[in-house]
Design a protein around this motif. Structure first.
Motif, PDB file in Angstrom:
ATOM      1  N   ASP A 480      47.100  33.620  41.155  1.00  7.27           N
ATOM      2  CA  ASP A 480      46.912  34.690  40.645  1.00  7.27           C
ATOM      3  C   ASP A 480      46.855  34.476  39.065  1.00  7.27           C
ATOM      4  N   TYR A 482      45.934  36.516  35.030  1.00  4.42           N
ATOM      5  CA  TYR A 482      45.555  37.431  34.215  1.00  4.42           C
ATOM      6  C   TYR A 482      45.614  36.937  32.921  1.00  4.42           C
ATOM      7  N   ALA A 497      42.669  38.262  38.041  1.00  6.28           N
ATOM      8  CA  ALA A 497      41.983  37.600  39.136  1.00  6.28           C
ATOM      9  C   ALA A 497      42.946  37.004  40.237  1.00  6.28           C
ATOM     10  N   ASP A 498      42.466  36.675  41.278  1.00 10.34           N
ATOM     11  CA  ASP A 498      43.105  36.106  42.296  1.00 10.34           C
ATOM     12  C   ASP A 498      42.359  35.191  43.216  1.00 10.34           C
ATOM     13  N   SER A 549      38.480  36.843  43.331  1.00 13.86           N
ATOM     14  CA  SER A 549      38.378  38.189  43.123  1.00 13.86           C
ATOM     15  C   SER A 549      38.689  38.499  41.649  1.00 13.86           C
ATOM     16  N   ALA A 550      37.843  39.457  41.042  1.00 12.69           N
ATOM     17  CA  ALA A 550      38.402  39.527  39.668  1.00 12.69           C
ATOM     18  C   ALA A 550      37.859  40.806  39.124  1.00 12.69           C
ATOM     19  N   ARG A 566      34.586  45.408  38.544  1.00  9.91           N
ATOM     20  CA  ARG A 566      35.295  44.661  39.554  1.00  9.91           C
ATOM     21  C   ARG A 566      34.443  43.716  40.485  1.00  9.91           C
ATOM     22  N   HIS A 569      37.664  42.649  43.647  1.00 12.72           N
ATOM     23  CA  HIS A 569      39.233  42.759  43.401  1.00 12.72           C
ATOM     24  C   HIS A 569      39.812  44.015  43.853  1.00 12.72           C
ATOM     25  N   CYS A 570      41.352  44.037  43.576  1.00 16.75           N
ATOM     26  CA  CYS A 570      41.989  45.268  44.100  1.00 16.75           C
ATOM     27  C   CYS A 570      41.329  46.539  43.043  1.00 16.75           C
ATOM     28  N   GLY A 589      33.151  39.250  45.729  1.00 14.54           N
ATOM     29  CA  GLY A 589      34.088  38.206  44.827  1.00 14.54           C
ATOM     30  C   GLY A 589      33.148  36.979  44.004  1.00 14.54           C
ATOM     31  N   THR A 619      47.352  42.779  41.746  1.00 11.96           N
ATOM     32  CA  THR A 619      46.846  42.006  42.962  1.00 11.96           C
ATOM     33  C   THR A 619      47.461  42.351  44.144  1.00 11.96           C
TER      34      THR A 619
END
Length: 690
Positions: A480, A482, A497-498, A549-550, A566, A569-570, A589, A619
């Motif tokens: 993770d 940020y 981001a993840d 993912s970001a 996005r 990402h979530c 992604g 996340t």
């Protein structure tokens, strides 16, 4: 009488021996007349304690030295050979001092008396050593309590020696004769009890066979040349009749004992090889038991197993094979070429010998068609299954050449050793797993450290904007990330981001992502363009299975608007007037697809800010947190908490979310990082919506 129970101080015992020895010499110097019975009684009252204490001291010395029976036998042999030579040459030597048979019983001068006393004391010391040696040989390796006959023999030796003075009076000779007969019977009986012979090797038995017959002859010859009428016999009898009797009995005991020892050894020779083999098995198993906890490397352990099994089973060769996909691979060998081992392995696999081996199986190679291709003519093999925790099939094989075959006792020995070897292999594999686990934990520590270093230490401050961020790392680093970027005094960029995957590789990707967005945020002020450029870079850097993912956004406090895009990402969440709105803008992604597809699917959205607008970015570690029933925390529960506490400040909202997630997943291991960013706009000057 238990001689070994009489314990006196070592220095004191030597002092007593010295005093008694000096006393006997002085006594014999002062009293030249030896006609009275009292002279001999007083003489023996000094000699007998001197003999007893000397024996006790020698016994203690032997016990402390821990001498092996073979050493005691050899020492006794050397001493009896020396005594025999002394007996042969003592007369001519002493004649040079004007001592002959006639003068021994007459009055002696000073020097003659001292010479004869020292001569007799030497025999006293050597005789004491013989007795101590015979006593230790009798008790060596004797487990059952059969001491009665030996101590009874000692009693009769003492009685025979003590009553030998009766020879001076013919009237009481029969008493001494009676004791002598009983003593002789007991000597013969105790000489038959030789238990230690079974515990020596074949080589030692052969050596002992030669030694014992020589020593028996020397004892017999010494006994024959020490008669009461011989030159030395007269000297010793004159020194002390009691001691002479004891000396004669010990010579007799020595001659009988070593004669019996010779025949006993002779009868044990045929079984010596079997004993040697069993002894080797036991010592090898003991040695291997120690190695179980010492040999750490699997390859070293395999080599040790093959080496020891050849000793345990007296095999010519041994090797270990491992079955992989119906193929047998030799992983360790001893005294066999890999080519020969592979040929036999193939035969075992094709003949089905390796199937269902519960215990050691003995197989003949007489039916092996390609036996002639072997460089060595192996006749039979014993194969055992090596059990292990990794369910890998391994077999231990021992082989004998020519027509030698394995017997049932070999099978038992190999089977027992195979169990030991299985435990050792299991320990080695467990240790290997433990080392690998420690290596991974160190790697995770590095990853967590990298992750910690690249995250912001504190939240930035921007007019009219409250910011709260929360990050909880999982045990396994998830990647993770940020961050916040101060674009200008009125613009603040942020990213959450993840990185896919876990471990140190995810941490390195996360560090690379930080560098990319840190650079792009200074050059580009459009979220969509930044993500497009980031994908353009990462598509060439990431492996096919990796992606990121970001969600990248920019808050413009001057224009009072939030713009974000996005990339898989979530969704972003907006809470406005106690109502929640989720923004699932399209986007793929980073690193998953080419620039054309990525750019076409990426959507940027702009939101005009209102007072008390709360934006939540997170996340999947929050919504996918699991309880003991493996149920997800879920987006609905997450949204309900956000709405319920939306009137609180950002820190209180974040605390409540983390608290609820922690309670929900308290009974389940946290397997992914949890990251939460909450922004709250606090300016009352905007009445428009999205």
């Amino acid at each position: 009488m238990l001689l070994n129970k009489y314990k006196i101080n070592a220095n004191l015992s030597w002092w007593i021996i010295g005093v008694l020895a000096f006393s006997i010499i002085l006594y014999r110097l002062l009293f030249f007349s030896r006609e009275s019975q009292l002279y001999y009684i007083i003489n023996d009252l000094i000699v007998i304690p001197l003999t007893v204490i000397t024996i006790l001291v020698i016994i203690r010395k032997i016990k402390r030295s821990g001498a092996h029976p073979s050493v005691l036998v050899l020492n006794s042999g050397i001493i009896v050979a020396f005594v025999f030579l002394v007996l042969l040459f003592s007369e001519p030597v002493l004649n040079s001092l004007s001592l002959d048979s006639k003068t021994l019983t007459s009055n002696l001068n000073f020097y003659q008396s001292i010479s004869l006393s020292l001569y007799s004391l030497m025999f006293l010391a050597l005789t004491s050593y013989w007795f101590a040696t015979l006593k230790e040989l009798y008790f060596f390796k004797r487990y059952r309590s059969e001491h009665t006959y030996f101590y009874l023999m000692i009693i009769f030796i003492v009685l025979t020696s003590a009553t030998s003075i009766a020879l001076k009076d013919k009237q009481y000779v029969y008493i001494n004769d009676t004791f002598q007969i009983v003593t002789l019977i007991l000597i013969i009986f105790n000489s038959l009890k030789i238990s230690w012979i079974a515990f020596i090797s074949k080589k030692e038995k052969i050596t002992l066979l030669i030694q014992s017959i020589i020593i028996a002859i020397l004892f017999s010859l010494s006994y024959a040349t020490s008669s009461i009428n011989s030159f030395s016999g007269k000297i010793l009898a004159d020194f002390s009749m009691s001691f002479y009797s004891f000396y004669s009995l010990i010579l007799l005991y020595g001659g009988i004992y070593f004669t019996v020892l010779f025949f006993t050894t002779l009868f044990h020779i045929p079984t010596a090889e079997a004993y040697d083999r069993k002894a080797k098995e036991v010592s090898s198993l003991q040695y291997f038991s120690k190695l179980i906890n010492q040999v750490l490397d699997f390859d070293d352990l395999a080599d040790t197993i093959t080496d020891i099994v050849t000793k345990v089973s007296s095999a010519d060769s041994a090797w270990i094979i491992q079955e992989n996909s119906n193929e047998l691979k030799t992983i360790a060998n001893k005294n066999i070429a890999y080519v020969d081992a592979d040929l036999i392995n193939r035969y075992l696999l094709e003949s089905g010998v390796c199937e269902k081996i519960a215990e050691t199986k003995i197989c003949s190679l007489s039916k092996y068609a390609d036996r002639t291709r072997l460089s060595e003519k192996f006749g039979s093999i014993a194969i055992s299954n090596l059990k292990s925790i990794d369910n890998q099939k391994r077999y231990l094989i021992a082989a004998r050449k020519n027509d030698l075959i394995f017997f049932e006792e070999d099978k038992t020995a190999i089977n027992t050793f195979a169990d030991y070897a299985s435990v050792a292999i299991e320990n080695s594999l467990l240790l290997e797993q433990s080392i690998e686990k420690q290596r991974l934990e160190k790697e995770l520590d590095v990853a967590r450290d990298i992750q910690k270093r690249i995250l912001p230490k504190e939240n930035p401050e921007l007019e009219n904007l409250s910011i709260s961020s929360f990050f909880i790392p999982a045990f396994e680093v998830g990647g993770d990330y940020y961050d916040f970027f101060e674009i200008s005094k009125t613009k603040l960029g942020f990213i959450i981001a993840d990185v896919s995957g876990k471990g140190i590789s995810a941490a390195f990707i996360m560090a690379e992502v930080k560098g990319i967005f840190n650079s792009l945020s200074k050059m580009i002020d459009k979220p969509k363009q930044i993500l497009e450029k980031a994908n353009e870079i990462l598509i060439h850097r990431l492996r096919k299975k990796d992606f990121v993912s970001a969600l990248y956004g920019i808050i413009d406090s001057e224009k009072e608007e939030l713009t974000f895009a996005r990339a898989g990402h979530c969704p972003a969440i907006l809470i406005r007037q106690n109502k929640i709105q989720s923004f699932k803008t399209s986007g793929i992604g980073l690193g998953l697809t080419n620039c054309f597809d990525f750019n076409n699917h990426l959507e940027e959205i702009k939101i005009n800010l209102r007072d008390s607008d709360t934006f939540v970015f997170y996340t999947d570690g929050i919504t996918e947190a699991k309880n003991d029933k493996l149920e997800d925390f879920g987006e609905e529960q997450f949204a309900n908490i956000l709405v319920e506490y939306s009137d609180k400040n950002v820190n209180e909202i974040a605390d409540q979310v983390i608290k609820e997630v922690s309670l929900f997943s308290s009974s389940h291991h946290q397997y992914d990082d949890i990251t939460l960013i909450i922004l709250k706009w606090n300016k009352k000057n905007n009445s428009n919506g999205v």
